[in-house]
Design an enzyme around this catalytic site. Structure first.
Site, PDB file in Angstrom:
ATOM      1  N   ASP A  54      35.698  26.074  71.172  1.00 14.63           N
ATOM      2  CA  ASP A  54      36.309  27.251  71.790  1.00 14.63           C
ATOM      3  C   ASP A  54      36.745  28.231  70.703  1.00 14.63           C
ATOM      4  O   ASP A  54      37.769  28.037  70.053  1.00 14.63           O
ATOM      5  CB  ASP A  54      37.500  26.816  72.641  1.00 14.63           C
ATOM      6  N   GLU A 132      40.148  31.209  38.622  1.00 13.14           N
ATOM      7  CA  GLU A 132      41.308  30.511  38.065  1.00 13.14           C
ATOM      8  C   GLU A 132      42.438  30.627  39.075  1.00 13.14           C
ATOM      9  O   GLU A 132      43.026  31.693  39.236  1.00 13.14           O
ATOM     10  CB  GLU A 132      41.725  31.143  36.729  1.00 13.14           C
ATOM     11  N   GLU A 134      46.153  29.768  40.506  1.00 18.04           N
ATOM     12  CA  GLU A 134      47.500  29.344  40.134  1.00 18.04           C
ATOM     13  C   GLU A 134      48.284  28.973  41.390  1.00 18.04           C
ATOM     14  O   GLU A 134      48.031  29.503  42.475  1.00 18.04           O
ATOM     15  CB  GLU A 134      48.213  30.478  39.388  1.00 18.04           C
ATOM     16  N   GLU A 185      51.394  26.543  33.878  1.00 15.97           N
ATOM     17  CA  GLU A 185      51.403  27.999  33.774  1.00 15.97           C
ATOM     18  C   GLU A 185      52.764  28.507  33.294  1.00 15.97           C
ATOM     19  O   GLU A 185      53.656  27.721  32.955  1.00 15.97           O
ATOM     20  CB  GLU A 185      51.030  28.630  35.120  1.00 15.97           C
ATOM     21  N   GLU A 192      47.865  25.631  36.926  1.00 17.27           N
ATOM     22  CA  GLU A 192      46.545  26.238  37.084  1.00 17.27           C
ATOM     23  C   GLU A 192      45.477  25.182  36.839  1.00 17.27           C
ATOM     24  O   GLU A 192      45.571  24.386  35.896  1.00 17.27           O
ATOM     25  CB  GLU A 192      46.371  27.400  36.091  1.00 17.27           C
ATOM     26  N   HIS A 241      42.421  34.838  39.236  1.00 17.48           N
ATOM     27  CA  HIS A 241      41.530  35.638  38.397  1.00 17.48           C
ATOM     28  C   HIS A 241      40.100  35.169  38.642  1.00 17.48           C
ATOM     29  O   HIS A 241      39.824  33.964  38.592  1.00 17.48           O
ATOM     30  CB  HIS A 241      41.883  35.474  36.922  1.00 17.48           C
ATOM     31  N   ARG A 315      44.955  42.517  28.244  1.00 16.51           N
ATOM     32  CA  ARG A 315      45.116  41.764  29.489  1.00 16.51           C
ATOM     33  C   ARG A 315      45.936  42.517  30.536  1.00 16.51           C
ATOM     34  O   ARG A 315      46.194  41.980  31.616  1.00 16.51           O
ATOM     35  CB  ARG A 315      45.761  40.399  29.204  1.00 16.51           C
ATOM     36  N   GLU A 335      36.132  39.657  34.219  1.00 11.79           N
ATOM     37  CA  GLU A 335      37.229  38.968  34.895  1.00 11.79           C
ATOM     38  C   GLU A 335      38.041  39.992  35.685  1.00 11.79           C
ATOM     39  O   GLU A 335      38.613  40.922  35.109  1.00 11.79           O
ATOM     40  CB  GLU A 335      38.136  38.275  33.866  1.00 11.79           C
ATOM     41  N   ARG A 337      41.361  40.602  37.688  1.00 10.08           N
ATOM     42  CA  ARG A 337      42.634  39.898  37.550  1.00 10.08           C
ATOM     43  C   ARG A 337      43.622  40.164  38.681  1.00 10.08           C
ATOM     44  O   ARG A 337      44.709  39.600  38.699  1.00 10.08           O
ATOM     45  CB  ARG A 337      43.268  40.288  36.209  1.00 10.08           C
TER      46      ARG A 337
END
Length: 447
Positions: A54, A132, A134, A185, A192, A241, A315, A335, A337
């Protein structure tokens, strides 16, 4: 007679491993895992003709008068669940959802990703991702009492949860999901575990499995694991990430160019892909960051970038070019982020890919990198004065950008796009009416 080797393997393994229940897994639009169990005697028919359920009971699927759905198990995803007893064992398979006439159901997130991956293949690319994720461990689902006060990469008694991470990694590997590494982390009791890259559809299945395994192992140890993006004020939020790359159909990395005049070893394909990500990130932010709580993490001065920029060393940018092995073709990737682990991975990977492919198709020029400026130190007003745009500041802003996006409507389909607009507008309005107590009650015990 079974139709293919994967199905033959499933039926033989069920007999040899004493499997008495096979769980059919799929997700609702928001990424919550759904499941029902099938006994072995029904499995051969289910592999051929699907199993009915359903659909009106599933968030974002369909109305009551259009509720009949069929779950078709993907035999290649069969795995025995290692945390269940070996006697009378339990296995699982991910499913594609179809309508009674056999057509793919437009509200099935897994098929949205499969369709987008199919478009990439038509353009000559295979989409690989390596997320990645966390998360936090708490003593229970009712509050945020942490287990330790450790920090980045601690290997001391402060890292109380190292045994939980170890058991989680071993369980994932028993299910055929390779792990690259795990560590404590930055936040207290924050952890992580990184998965080795794979094609996007396999990885989305792996992320759903990962999140369930993390929670199951935590419960086994008497604690609670949360993927809530920002469970505690004043502590780091949890991100997802997403490392990503396009390979051509011959297995070559389409992002790699050793002769890149800028020295980043990025091809024109990669630069246009990044340009597409930066252009469309505000529009797909509702998918990669889908809750009110997500925007408590995406704030200026935090560790989660909100700035539509890219770089290699920096970063604080939205997109980073990892430089661990710059001369290796297979290591070349980007990457992203900003996403958080509460996102539906099928839809999140689909919209990232769609944005990158749009950048390639539109021949977008990539803006200059932002290498030497700490964007975390600037306010949104300072950033905008410098011409650096940002992601939405709230769920309400994200909904409206998403609602007006032709790319998101085309990628997700009218069904999912319309559902998310209506559901998230309602969530934002509800939050606005009861800001004080609403957020923790809504999220902590379910994410």
């Amino acid at each position: 007679m079974t139709a293919n080797p994967d199905q033959d393997f499933v039926l033989k393994t069920i007999k040899s491993r004493d499997v008495h229940f096979v769980r059919f897994w799929f997700t609702d639009v928001l990424g919550a895992m759904k499941s029902f169990a099938v006994v072995p005697g029904e499995l051969e028919d289910a592999l051929a003709d699907g199993m009915g359920f359903d659909g009106s009971c599933i968030e974002g699927f369909c109305r009551t008068q259009e509720s009949d759905m069929l779950a078709y198990p993907d035999a290649s995803t069969f795995q025995v669940l290692p945390w269940r007893p070996e006697s009378n064992a339990v296995a699982r398979m991910f499913c594609d959802v179809r309508t009674p006439d056999g057509l793919p159901f437009e509200g099935d997130p897994r098929q949205v990703l499969a369709r987008t991956v199919g478009k990439a293949r038509e353009m000559g690319y295979v989409f690989n991702v390596g997320p990645e994720l966390e998360f936090y461990y708490f003593k229970g689902p009712e509050g945020t009492e942490v287990l330790d006060r450790g920090g980045y990469f601690d290997l001391t008694s402060l890292d109380y949860a190292s045994d939980l991470r170890r058991d989680t990694v071993l369980t994932l590997e028993k299910m055929g999901i390779p792990v690259e590494y795990s560590h404590h982390e930055n936040g207290p009791s924050q952890h992580e575990i990184d998965l080795r890259f794979a094609d996007a559809l396999s990885m989305a299945d792996a992320v759903m499995t990962y999140k369930l395994v993390v929670k199951e192992i935590a419960l086994k140890h008497g604690v609670y694991a949360s993927f809530m993006p920002k469970p505690m004020a004043g502590e780091p939020g949890s991100g997802m990430h997403v490392h990503q790359s396009l390979f051509d159909l011959d297995g070559n990395n389409a992002f790699f160019d050793a002769r890149d005049p800028q020295g980043y070893r990025l091809s024109d394909v990669a630069k246009r892909y990044i340009a597409g990500i930066l252009k469309y990130a505000p529009e797909f932010c509702l998918v990669t960051n889908q809750f009110v709580n997500s925007y408590k993490r995406l704030v200026c001065g935090g560790e989660a970038p909100t700035y539509l920029s890219w770089a290699s060393r920096n970063r604080s940018t939205l997109v980073r070019i990892p430089g661990y092995r710059p001369d290796r073709e297979d290591a070349c990737r980007i990457e992203l982020r900003s996403p958080d682990p509460a996102a539906n991975p099928y839809l999140a990977f689909a919209v990232m890919l769609a944005a990158g492919l749009a950048g390639i198709e539109e021949g977008l020029e990539l803006q200059p990198p932002t290498e030497d400026q700490d964007l975390f130190a600037l306010s949104r007003q300072d950033l905008r004065r410098q011409g650096i745009q940002t992601l939405p500041e709230s769920l309400g802003e994200a909904v409206e950008l998403f609602a007006g996006s032709a790319l998101m409507r085309a990628t997700l389909g009218e069904h999912i796009h319309s559902y998310l607009v209506a559901a998230k507008r309602a969530e934002w309005n509800e939050y606005q009416g009861n800001v004080s107590a609403w957020e923790r009650d809504r999220y902590l015990a379910v994410l």
